[in-house]
Each structure stands twice: as structure tokens, then as C-alpha cells.
Design a protein around this motif. Structure first.
Motif, PDB file in Angstrom:
ATOM      1  N   LYS A  51       0.757  -1.042  -0.030  1.00  0.00           N
ATOM      2  CA  LYS A  51       0.055  -0.090   0.175  1.00  0.00           C
ATOM      3  C   LYS A  51       0.786   1.378   0.015  1.00  0.00           C
ATOM      4  N   LEU A  52       1.966   1.100   0.433  1.00  0.00           N
ATOM      5  CA  LEU A  52       2.956   2.169   0.349  1.00  0.00           C
ATOM      6  C   LEU A  52       3.335   2.809  -1.323  1.00  0.00           C
ATOM      7  N   TYR A  53       3.274   1.777  -2.122  1.00  0.00           N
ATOM      8  CA  TYR A  53       3.286   2.017  -3.625  1.00  0.00           C
ATOM      9  C   TYR A  53       2.050   2.974  -4.067  1.00  0.00           C
ATOM     10  N   ILE A  54       0.879   2.700  -3.541  1.00  0.00           N
ATOM     11  CA  ILE A  54      -0.541   3.398  -3.743  1.00  0.00           C
ATOM     12  C   ILE A  54      -0.059   4.741  -3.240  1.00  0.00           C
ATOM     13  N   LEU A  55       0.171   4.976  -1.959  1.00  0.00           N
ATOM     14  CA  LEU A  55       0.567   6.332  -1.281  1.00  0.00           C
ATOM     15  C   LEU A  55       1.461   7.165  -2.201  1.00  0.00           C
ATOM     16  N   ASN A  56       2.612   6.388  -2.709  1.00  0.00           N
ATOM     17  CA  ASN A  56       3.380   7.064  -3.351  1.00  0.00           C
ATOM     18  C   ASN A  56       2.746   7.715  -4.534  1.00  0.00           C
ATOM     19  N   GLU A  57       2.200   7.037  -5.243  1.00  0.00           N
ATOM     20  CA  GLU A  57       1.682   7.322  -6.598  1.00  0.00           C
ATOM     21  C   GLU A  57       0.341   8.484  -6.226  1.00  0.00           C
ATOM     22  N   LEU A  58      -0.277   8.541  -5.145  1.00  0.00           N
ATOM     23  CA  LEU A  58      -1.332   9.484  -4.751  1.00  0.00           C
ATOM     24  C   LEU A  58      -0.718  10.576  -4.599  1.00  0.00           C
ATOM     25  N   ALA A  59       0.486  10.561  -3.785  1.00  0.00           N
ATOM     26  CA  ALA A  59       1.275  11.822  -3.665  1.00  0.00           C
ATOM     27  C   ALA A  59       1.733  12.539  -4.878  1.00  0.00           C
TER      28      ALA A  59
ATOM     29  N   ARG B 149      10.085   9.784   1.327  1.00  0.00           N
ATOM     30  CA  ARG B 149      10.666  11.020   1.945  1.00  0.00           C
ATOM     31  C   ARG B 149      10.971  12.176   1.140  1.00  0.00           C
ATOM     32  N   ARG B 150      11.432  11.729  -0.048  1.00  0.00           N
ATOM     33  CA  ARG B 150      11.961  12.702  -1.017  1.00  0.00           C
ATOM     34  C   ARG B 150      10.841  13.593  -1.458  1.00  0.00           C
ATOM     35  N   ARG B 151       9.746  13.144  -1.138  1.00  0.00           N
ATOM     36  CA  ARG B 151       8.171  13.865  -1.751  1.00  0.00           C
ATOM     37  C   ARG B 151       8.233  15.218  -0.868  1.00  0.00           C
ATOM     38  N   ASN B 152       8.687  15.063   0.218  1.00  0.00           N
ATOM     39  CA  ASN B 152       8.417  16.351   1.473  1.00  0.00           C
ATOM     40  C   ASN B 152       7.116  16.531   1.603  1.00  0.00           C
ATOM     41  N   SER B 153       6.299  15.427   1.515  1.00  0.00           N
ATOM     42  CA  SER B 153       4.870  15.904   1.839  1.00  0.00           C
ATOM     43  C   SER B 153       4.384  15.538   3.291  1.00  0.00           C
ATOM     44  N   ALA B 154       3.806  16.633   3.788  1.00  0.00           N
ATOM     45  CA  ALA B 154       3.223  16.714   5.206  1.00  0.00           C
ATOM     46  C   ALA B 154       2.382  15.447   5.310  1.00  0.00           C
ATOM     47  N   PRO B 155       1.200  15.240   4.382  1.00  0.00           N
ATOM     48  CA  PRO B 155       0.255  14.489   4.630  1.00  0.00           C
ATOM     49  C   PRO B 155       0.868  12.952   4.517  1.00  0.00           C
TER      50      PRO B 155
END
Length: 441
Positions: free
Chosen positions: A188-196, A356-362
Motif C-alpha cells: 500500500k506504500l506504492y499506492i500512497l506514493n502514486e497518490l502523492a 521521504r523525498r516527496r517532502n509531503s506533510a500528509p
């Protein structure tokens, strides 16, 4: 994959499957204000070694509310696991309580020391209402010892402790870090990554409201919710990561697009992306594993990526929640080497670095809602994010942390697969907690 198991894993990582029950506040009685020689907390703390050893009546020590949450058989299984790993409970050390009823203590075992949160009820019988094992320090621990303990588990195990510095992943300790493992809901982390990623491009916003379009099996947050109930993307992400809700994950997968998530997985550096192509929803995986799709399962397992995708597309109207055979999952592991989501420990480290590199607070907030290990183990970390995954025969735990001491970022990840039998949550939790403690240094 199974949210119910993930929830159990989350509870176990916080408390080695013990329960912490809230206490109601009450005014001090005159007797309490006279400052007795020993407090209720001290008296119950002193009895804990006997309780762990089974030398004290369970009902005499624990209040009814605690016993309802943690039956004696479950408590005996937990303490038995602790004794098997760390030896007998010997003594209580370093008792600390501000009010004489709630506090922490160090419980000394033959091979280490557990940090325990203990709460004593306000009733006259002073029975315990909360017991939480929040950490364990093994005497003279090191990565070699933990690697040996992991290697001794039945089945296959692998782990990686690494420092993340930009694109660089510097290994601190590892074993079988490049082997592919079934990782359950860690996918599910891959889904989170694509959402971000889609939010970063402006295609979507965290506040977008979408229908809960794809209910799934064993969903913690969305169980029995009406189909198409409106929810925000951030809510779905929080549910998907913190309680591993399968309905939230499947809704996001279909919204974002299977192809887009597969491309994101490749971009994040997965070493064998074909293992996860087509990127299955939880309902598709559950259905194919079950007895209702034996013919389709055999065809799927024997096919290449393109043929597998055609099979999924051709059976889209049948691979639904209504056709999931839940009974199939009561007997043990099912096809965990063929029908799952796969990643190596190093793949997971690359994924964590990408997040982490996305620097996305959510994104970071979603991963930190449930840190997987509880407050004591998390104390040395300025930030600690977590995602676990489990099903019969599969257990995976992955953490991304920033140390308070020097601000460095590290990944701690471990996986355990056994196609022959269910794996023991408490054992991997203890080992990963030990890895995290060493990484904090």
C-alpha cells in the motif's frame, strides 16, 4: 494484506499483544492522602514477576475490564512467548509513578529488560486495569545476534537497516536484503506514493472527495460502510496506512490507475517489478487465492504479465467481494509465493527514500499515525513512520525514522515468510524492535 491481521500486528507491536485500558479519574480519598508506606502501584508492580510466571491467580491480579480485553489464555500465550525468548522474569527494577497508581517499571528477565506501563484501578481491591509492554532491551544485543535469531525462524527471513541520504542507501546491517518476499499490505506504500505524485502535479488534491467505490474483505475502517460513501483522498490514505484498510486501498488503486501505480513502483526502484504486475487489488488477490477461482488461479500463476492482465480484465465482473471465499483463509498460508505482493528489503528501503523525498506533510503524517512499535521504542526518534503487512504465513514490518541525536534518516525493514504454517507476530515484533533500538544508536 489482511487488515484484521494488520490490526493485530499494530496492537502487538505497541504492546506485544497486551492491552492498555484507560483509567477513570477520581478524587483522592483521605486514606490515600496519608501517604502509605507503599503505593498500590508499587504493590502490584512487585507481584508482576509472579504473574508472568503464572504463580498468581489471574483474576486476583487483573480487573474484569482487562480480563475481558485480554483473556487468560491470550495472556499466557504472550508471557510464554516472552519467556521462550528472554528467559524467566526475575525482578522489578526502576519503579516510577507520579500518583501511586499509574507509571512505568523495568521488568528484568534472564536475558534482558522489558519496559512496562502499569495502571492500577481505583477500586479497593487494587486490581490492574492496564498492562503495556512498550519495549525490550536485550543484554549485550547486536546486529549479528538478531540476524541469527531471524535466521532461526521457520521459513525464510530477511532484513535491512540502512541510512538514507538523498538517493544513497547505506547499509548498516542486513541479511538476504535482495531476496523477494511476500510483504502483504506493505504494497500500500506504492499506492500512497502514486497518490502523492498525482497530487504534486496538481491532478488531484488531498481534500478531493471521492466515493468509497471498492469495498473489500477484512477492512477495519470501512467495514459495512455503504458503497460510494463520500470520503476525502487524505482520509482514504490515512485509513489505508494506519489501519491497513483494504477498501480504502482498492478504492485508491482503481482511482489512480493500475498502470500508474505499476509505473511508480518501477520508478521507485523495485528490482523485480514483474512480480507485482498486474498490480492486484486486495479483492482480486483474495478471490484468486480462494476456492471459487481454482481454474483461474492456475492459469494466472502459469501466465506472463500480459496474459495475467488479460485474465484479470476478462474476469473483472467476477473478481468481486461477493465472490471472495473467506473460508479458504482459515487453514493456513495460501499461495504466498505466487499470489501476493513482493518486495525485497532493499526495494522497501528505496520506496521509503522515494516517499521521504516527496517532502509531503500528509504522506509523512499518514505513516506516523501508527508507528508500529509504541512510545518507548519511538522515543529516540524525531520522526517514525511505519507500515506493516500480514496474512497467513506472511509478516512484514517497515519503519522510516529520523534520529533525534543527529537528524539522520534510517530505514528498518524485515520480512518473514513461511508457506507451511502461520508465523508468530510477537516474535518478529520483538526482533524488529531490537533492530530499531540498535539503529537509534
Amino acid at each position: 494484506m489482511r487488515a484484521s491481521l494488520h490490526r493485530r500486528l499494530s496492537l502487538a507491536t505497541a504492546a506485544l499483544a497486551c492491552a492498555l485500558l484507560p483509567l477513570s479519574t477520581s478524587a483522592q480519598t483521605a486514606a490515600e492522602q496519608t501517604a502509605p508506606t507503599t503505593t498500590a502501584f508499587e504493590r502490584r508492580a512487585a507481584q508482576l514477576p509472579d504473574v508472568v510466571a503464572g504463580n498468581m491467580a489471574y483474576d486476583d491480579y487483573f480487573a474484569p475490564a482487562f480480563r475481558a480485553e485480554v483473556p487468560q489464555s491470550r495472556f499466557a500465550a504472550i508471557t510464554g512467548s516472552l519467556i521462550a525468548q528472554y528467559g524467566r522474569a526475575l525482578s522489578v527494577e526502576s519503579v516510577q509513578s507520579a500518583d501511586g497508581r499509574s507509571g512505568t517499571l523495568q521488568l528484568r528477565f534472564e536475558k534482558g529488560t522489558a519496559t512496562v506501563r502499569l495502571d492500577v484501578g481505583a477500586s479497593a481491591d487494587e486490581r490492574v486495569t492496564g498492562l503495556l509492554i512498550t519495549g525490550f532491551a536485550v543484554d549485550g544485543d547486536n546486529f549479528h545476534r538478531i540476524a541469527a535469531d531471524l535466521a532461526g525462524l521457520p521459513g525464510a527471513t530477511g532484513f535491512l537497516v540502512a541510512e538514507i541520504d538523498g538517493d544513497a542507501i547505506r547499509t548498516i546491517a542486513s541479511a538476504n536484503a535482495d531476496r523477494q518476499y511476500a510483504v502483504g499490505s506493505t504494497f500500500k506504500l506504492y499506492i500512497l506514493n502514486e497518490l502523492a505524485a498525482q497530487i504534486a502535479t496538481g491532478k488531484r488534491r488531498w481534500s478531493d472527495v471521492v466515493p468509497l467505490s471498492h469495498p473489500s474483505f477484512s477492512s477495519v475502517a470501512t467495514a459495512n460502510w455503504p458503497k460510494d460513501a463520500p470520503v476525502t483522498l487524505q482520509t482514504l490514505a490515512n485509513w489505508m496506512i494506519s489501519v491497513s484498510d483494504n477498501g480504502a486501498a482498492d478504492t485508491l488503486l482503481h482511482l489512480l490507475g493500475r498502470d500508474a501505480i505499476e509505473a511508480r513502483m518501477r520508478a521507485a526502484g523495485h528490482s523485480e517489478p514483474s512480480r507485482n504486475i498486474p498490480f492486484l487489488s486486495t479483492v482480486e488477490a483474495f478471490a484468486l487465492k480462494g476456492n471459487n477461482f481454482a481454474v483461474e488461479r492456475a492459469a494466472f500463476i502459469g501466465a506472463d504479465d500480459k496474459a495475467q492482465r488479460r485474465l484479470i480484465d476478462a474476469n473483472a465482473d467476477r473478481l468481486t467481494l461477493a465472490n471472495v471465499d473467506g473460508v479458504s483463509f482459515t487453514a493456513g498460508p495460501r499461495f504466498i509465493g505466487e499470489l501476493e505482493w513482493f518486495a525485497s528489503p532493499r526495494d522497501i528501503a528505496r520506496l521509503m527514500a522515494d516517499l521521504r523525498r516527496r517532502n509531503s506533510a500528509p504522506v509523512m503524517a499518514a505513516m506516523a499515525i501508527n508507528n508500529g512499535v509504541g512510545p518507548v521504542a519511538a522515543e529516540p526518534w524525531r520522526y517514525l513512520g511505519y507500515k506493516g503487512g500480514s496474512e497467513n504465513g506472511v509478516l512484514s514490518m517497515s519503519l522510516l525514522g529520523q534520529r533525534k541525536s543527529d537528524g539522520k534518516w534510517l530505514v528498518v525493514t524485515a520480512s518473514w515468510n513461511n508457506p507451511e504454517a502461520n508465523v508468530e507476530t510477537d516474535r518478529l515484533v520483538g526482533l524488529v524492535t531490537r533492530l530499531l533500538a540498535l539503529a537509534a544508536k
